[in-house]
Design an enzyme around this catalytic site. Sequence first.
Site, short mmCIF file in Angstrom:
data_model
loop_
_atom_site.label_atom_id
_atom_site.label_comp_id
_atom_site.label_asym_id
_atom_site.label_seq_id
_atom_site.Cartn_x
_atom_site.Cartn_y
_atom_site.Cartn_z
CD GLU A 1 1.89 -3.74 5.90
OE1 GLU A 1 2.51 -2.94 6.69
OE2 GLU A 1 0.64 -3.41 5.52
CD GLU B 1 -2.52 -1.69 5.89
OE1 GLU B 1 -2.27 -3.00 6.78
OE2 GLU B 1 -2.23 -0.63 6.04
CD GLU B 2 -1.31 2.37 7.58
OE1 GLU B 2 -1.88 1.84 8.63
OE2 GLU B 2 -0.21 2.03 7.61
CG HIS C 1 -0.24 -0.03 2.40
ND1 HIS C 1 0.12 1.32 3.19
CD2 HIS C 1 0.26 -0.81 3.03
CE1 HIS C 1 0.45 0.95 4.57
NE2 HIS C 1 0.83 -0.30 4.52
CG HIS D 1 1.95 3.63 12.20
ND1 HIS D 1 0.57 3.54 12.41
CD2 HIS D 1 2.03 3.31 10.90
CE1 HIS D 1 -0.02 2.68 11.33
NE2 HIS D 1 0.94 2.67 10.47
CG ASP E 1 -3.08 3.40 2.48
OD1 ASP E 1 -2.55 2.47 2.14
OD2 ASP E 1 -4.11 3.83 3.50
CG ASP F 1 3.09 0.75 7.63
OD1 ASP F 1 2.76 0.12 6.71
OD2 ASP F 1 2.45 0.83 8.61
#
Length: 378
Positions: A162, A133-134, A67, A351, A69, A100
């Site tokens: 991931e 995905e997030e 992903h 994150h 996003d 990520d």
Amino acid sequence: MTDAADLTARLIRCPSVTPEEGGALVMLADLLSAAGFEVRRVDRGDTPNLFARWGARGARTFGFNGHTDVVPPGDLGSWTHPPFSGHVEGGVIWGRGATDMKSGVAAFVAAAIDFVTATPPAGAVILTITGDEEGPSRDGTRALLDWMAAQGERMDVCIVGEPSNPSEMGEMIKIGRRGSATFRIAARGVQGHAAYPNRARNPLHALTRLLDGLISAPLDQGTEHFEPSGLQITSIDCGNPASNIIPETASAVVNIRFNDLHDGESLSRDLERRARAISDETGVTLTIEVDLSGEAFLTEPGPFVDLVRRIVEQETGRRPELSTSGGTSDARFIKDHCPVVEFGLVGRYMHQVDERVPEDQVNQLKAIYQRILEEYFA
């Protein structure tokens, strides 16, 4: 040669906070098209998705999923370098998505392009990349898999890129994930004066009895590939500002991360049974809403897992643990399509403010992915 580290920095400069595309998928579509991939946008609703295939349909097919996003950056003033600058300094790439997982996407895109260019396989390579995905994850990888089924497209195996390693490259491959279910419990009784409980029915008493029963004993002791299931009470509320009132309503939220001894339906049945028994005894109505994020799944060790593990060990010098730890990922959708594992970078900074990744780690991941492709099609 396609520079995976440079591509990571360029992707970070695309401000693709869910659900914004931010230019990331447009950049990847142009790059893959130029390398001979057939590229399609598979947007659903407001969610941007990208499908790319090199090679003929029906041939042996290796897939990658990821992903572009990212989560919001938070307080911009807390960042050493602006979160969407893709700043590179001292061999480190800074920015939101550096870990990520724009780096993982960059690594498998670069590996796929260089592989099919240098040694065109007698098979196909499919890349599925989502912008959701997030977020809710309703119209991202799910939409891609739905579209693939309708078009007759299929992957035989898939790697999700991931971050999978706790602290060092090569420590861990994810071969499954625990399931996740959230239960929202509402209790309705009869309001009354705290001095006259016989004239009321306290929903908190019924609710806390139910919760106490849920946490008084473990759900299980774990299985061969899974840790014991975990249950957490994450909220209890009744909105009562007064100490002398028995409230009419109360609520709680329970999250269960469960292994392959359970599924969402069996956990729901058990909770409903417990709730009915307490309702019958107390006269308090207990209702439950379930949000099932994903079922537990396992990709059994075998030729595919062995291939990935062997190459990771050869490239990093570490024999990776086969793990099912952590939260959920889009592998929970892909497992219904084909065997799937997760292997990516070290997840230490994901994150976080000042998210960052070493350039050499991204290049190492690209080399691992390219080796896997070479040996899979050998």
